[in-house]
Design an enzyme around this catalytic site. Sequence first.
Site, PDB file in Angstrom:
ATOM      1  N   GLU A  80       0.847  -1.187   0.000  1.00 25.10           N
ATOM      2  CA  GLU A  80       0.000   0.000   0.000  1.00 25.10           C
ATOM      3  C   GLU A  80       0.880   1.234   0.000  1.00 25.10           C
ATOM      4  O   GLU A  80       2.015   1.210   0.499  1.00 25.10           O
ATOM      5  CB  GLU A  80      -0.905  -0.004   1.245  1.00 25.10           C
ATOM      6  CG  GLU A  80      -1.847   1.182   1.343  1.00 25.10           C
ATOM      7  CD  GLU A  80      -2.816   1.067   2.522  1.00 25.10           C
ATOM      8  OE1 GLU A  80      -3.627   1.994   2.704  1.00 25.10           O
ATOM      9  OE2 GLU A  80      -2.763   0.061   3.242  1.00 25.10           O
ATOM     10  N   ASN A 113      -6.568   1.393   2.898  1.00 20.47           N
ATOM     11  CA  ASN A 113      -7.308   2.637   3.110  1.00 20.47           C
ATOM     12  C   ASN A 113      -6.929   3.702   2.100  1.00 20.47           C
ATOM     13  O   ASN A 113      -7.748   4.559   1.739  1.00 20.47           O
ATOM     14  CB  ASN A 113      -7.049   3.162   4.533  1.00 20.47           C
ATOM     15  CG  ASN A 113      -7.635   2.261   5.596  1.00 20.47           C
ATOM     16  OD1 ASN A 113      -8.401   1.357   5.301  1.00 20.47           O
ATOM     17  ND2 ASN A 113      -7.267   2.503   6.845  1.00 20.47           N
ATOM     18  N   ASN A 162     -12.181  -1.120  -0.699  1.00 22.57           N
ATOM     19  CA  ASN A 162     -11.480  -1.617   0.475  1.00 22.57           C
ATOM     20  C   ASN A 162     -12.239  -1.244   1.745  1.00 22.57           C
ATOM     21  O   ASN A 162     -12.589  -0.077   1.926  1.00 22.57           O
ATOM     22  CB  ASN A 162     -10.071  -1.019   0.550  1.00 22.57           C
ATOM     23  CG  ASN A 162      -9.353  -1.375   1.842  1.00 22.57           C
ATOM     24  OD1 ASN A 162      -8.854  -2.483   2.002  1.00 22.57           O
ATOM     25  ND2 ASN A 162      -9.304  -0.439   2.779  1.00 22.57           N
ATOM     26  N   GLU A 163     -12.523  -2.242   2.584  1.00 20.54           N
ATOM     27  CA  GLU A 163     -13.102  -2.020   3.925  1.00 20.54           C
ATOM     28  C   GLU A 163     -14.225  -0.975   3.911  1.00 20.54           C
ATOM     29  O   GLU A 163     -14.266  -0.066   4.749  1.00 20.54           O
ATOM     30  CB  GLU A 163     -12.013  -1.618   4.919  1.00 20.54           C
ATOM     31  CG  GLU A 163     -11.027  -2.729   5.191  1.00 20.54           C
ATOM     32  CD  GLU A 163     -10.018  -2.406   6.290  1.00 20.54           C
ATOM     33  OE1 GLU A 163     -10.013  -1.262   6.798  1.00 20.54           O
ATOM     34  OE2 GLU A 163      -9.247  -3.305   6.658  1.00 20.54           O
ATOM     35  N   TYR A 173      -6.332  -8.666  12.137  1.00 23.58           N
ATOM     36  CA  TYR A 173      -5.007  -8.437  12.710  1.00 23.58           C
ATOM     37  C   TYR A 173      -4.977  -8.960  14.143  1.00 23.58           C
ATOM     38  O   TYR A 173      -6.006  -9.009  14.820  1.00 23.58           O
ATOM     39  CB  TYR A 173      -4.648  -6.953  12.659  1.00 23.58           C
ATOM     40  CG  TYR A 173      -4.453  -6.438  11.249  1.00 23.58           C
ATOM     41  CD1 TYR A 173      -3.263  -6.651  10.570  1.00 23.58           C
ATOM     42  CD2 TYR A 173      -5.479  -5.752  10.591  1.00 23.58           C
ATOM     43  CE1 TYR A 173      -3.082  -6.189   9.267  1.00 23.58           C
ATOM     44  CE2 TYR A 173      -5.314  -5.295   9.291  1.00 23.58           C
ATOM     45  CZ  TYR A 173      -4.110  -5.513   8.637  1.00 23.58           C
ATOM     46  OH  TYR A 173      -3.954  -5.065   7.349  1.00 23.58           O
ATOM     47  N   GLU A 184      -6.062  -9.183   3.917  1.00 23.87           N
ATOM     48  CA  GLU A 184      -5.225  -8.486   4.901  1.00 23.87           C
ATOM     49  C   GLU A 184      -5.185  -9.327   6.161  1.00 23.87           C
ATOM     50  O   GLU A 184      -6.236  -9.606   6.754  1.00 23.87           O
ATOM     51  CB  GLU A 184      -5.755  -7.086   5.229  1.00 23.87           C
ATOM     52  CG  GLU A 184      -5.515  -6.050   4.147  1.00 23.87           C
ATOM     53  CD  GLU A 184      -5.883  -4.642   4.588  1.00 23.87           C
ATOM     54  OE1 GLU A 184      -5.692  -4.323   5.801  1.00 23.87           O
ATOM     55  OE2 GLU A 184      -6.349  -3.857   3.751  1.00 23.87           O
ATOM     56  N   GLN A 216       1.859  -6.135   5.624  1.00 24.39           N
ATOM     57  CA  GLN A 216       2.150  -5.984   4.208  1.00 24.39           C
ATOM     58  C   GLN A 216       3.469  -6.679   3.896  1.00 24.39           C
ATOM     59  O   GLN A 216       3.860  -7.580   4.654  1.00 24.39           O
ATOM     60  CB  GLN A 216       2.155  -4.505   3.849  1.00 24.39           C
ATOM     61  CG  GLN A 216       0.774  -3.876   3.996  1.00 24.39           C
ATOM     62  CD  GLN A 216       0.708  -2.431   3.541  1.00 24.39           C
ATOM     63  OE1 GLN A 216       1.535  -1.940   2.779  1.00 24.39           O
ATOM     64  NE2 GLN A 216      -0.312  -1.715   4.033  1.00 24.39           N
TER      65      GLN A 216
END
Length: 502
Positions: free
Chosen positions: A26, A71, A171-172, A243, A291, A351
């Site tokens: 990213e 993001n 994304n999200e 996460y 992710e 990442q």
Amino acid sequence: MKTNVVVHRDFRIATIDSRLYSSFLEHLGRAIYGGIYEPGHPTADEDGFRQDVLDLVRELDTPYCRYPGGNFVSAYNWEDGVGPRAERPVRLDLAWRTREANQIGVNEFVDWCNKANTKPMLAVNLGSRGLDAARNFLEYCNHPGGTYWSDLRRKHGWSNPHDVKLWCLGNEMDGPWQVGHKSAYEYGRLADETAKAMRGFDKSLELVVCGSSNSDMKTYPEWEAQVLEQCYDSADHISLHMYFANREKNTLNYLARATKLDRYITTIGGVIDYIKAKKRSKKTIGISFDEWNVWYHSNQQDKEILARDEWPDAPHLLEDIYNFEDVLQVGGILNTFIRRSDRVRIACIAQLVNVIAPIMTEDGGAAWRQTIYYPFYYASRYGRGTALQLVVDGPTYDSDEENDVPYLDVSAVHSEDGKTLTFFAVNRHPSTALDLDVRLEGFANARVVEQVEMTHGDLEAVNTAARPKTVAPVNVESGKIEDGRLRAALKPFSYNVIRLSV
């Protein structure tokens, strides 16, 4: 303590999709600038890409790399990153409160992917933008020529189309923090219309729609049900993110969180089946876990950087320094993906470089393997083929996450050529070795060809530029085949890879 395991050649979970070992970059922190791209670095090639980083990435053999966010993508204009570099605008990135110089865009990223032996998994902006920008981006990337956008790519110096087949639709979008956050209905409708437009260009594309950002979201799992209600027929995969953290400094609770990951996958698998039945569809949507990683070590530093009244260029954001304890967690996460490969088709470690990453760099200096590099490396290298169903009987413990958590976390993969059986095993017990006893059914004449062990007396031990091998794998020889059984001693708090020739 003894743990008994039974494995049978014919008791299969699924053929593992190699994309389970994909990655993510990213425009965040030093992932791009100072990570993969650093003109003037002693190892930089003619395009400014660090060769030392490329060597480490190629070693991981990661099939796809998701880009450019994250993001970041939800307020990103892809056009800013193409054309002559001197003419590209500098923008403010609202997601991470930094400046984006746009010196790397889609064309340079695809060039880097070719050098890294990986393929691009591109994300389109469905936050501040929508269908029109997405279809133009696709045409720019994939059409041979003779149209406005494809000819613009050719004018920019890339005559051949990039032929990108895997695309993320936003994304999200369930997250209130996301630029252009939408309700499940709003997003599902937009994703469906965008997917239809993109398939109007190429029916063979694989499209990933946004699921929940994590399983603690208030809208989970109703979000997935509403989104798939709108776009089940036009999507191929639904994305999940998760996460892991150990803020309370309780190792056994921390390692038990892989059970939460398993429940997450199971729940969304059920939602997929429900909507499939409701739609009377023959298609089964896959899960793209695009992710995942450990993320908490850098939280305080990140708060301080983001609180400053400035817009820095490529600051040291999200630079978690991973320890040996994180090796055990990442090993357990990868085992979960292998065991749930019937559902999870794609997974991207988040990442790849510097930003919550297995690879770290110094500006102008060294690149090295973080501790978590190794379990990802071994899973990517030997975790391709058929995931086998295991019956495990051994000691357990209770945690805040769940009761009856097995001390042994284990998965098994029968290689694509049928010649090798690999066990990935984590001993979660803090003080006692596990005596592993595996009954091998259908694997005559098996023999141990390699046994790798990672352990350390200090859970907080880390790798640094000065000491890059403080935490590293070693070859051991505790495993033996006797009477059709694999027997091995797994040290307390250890990550293990045992490979058998079969």
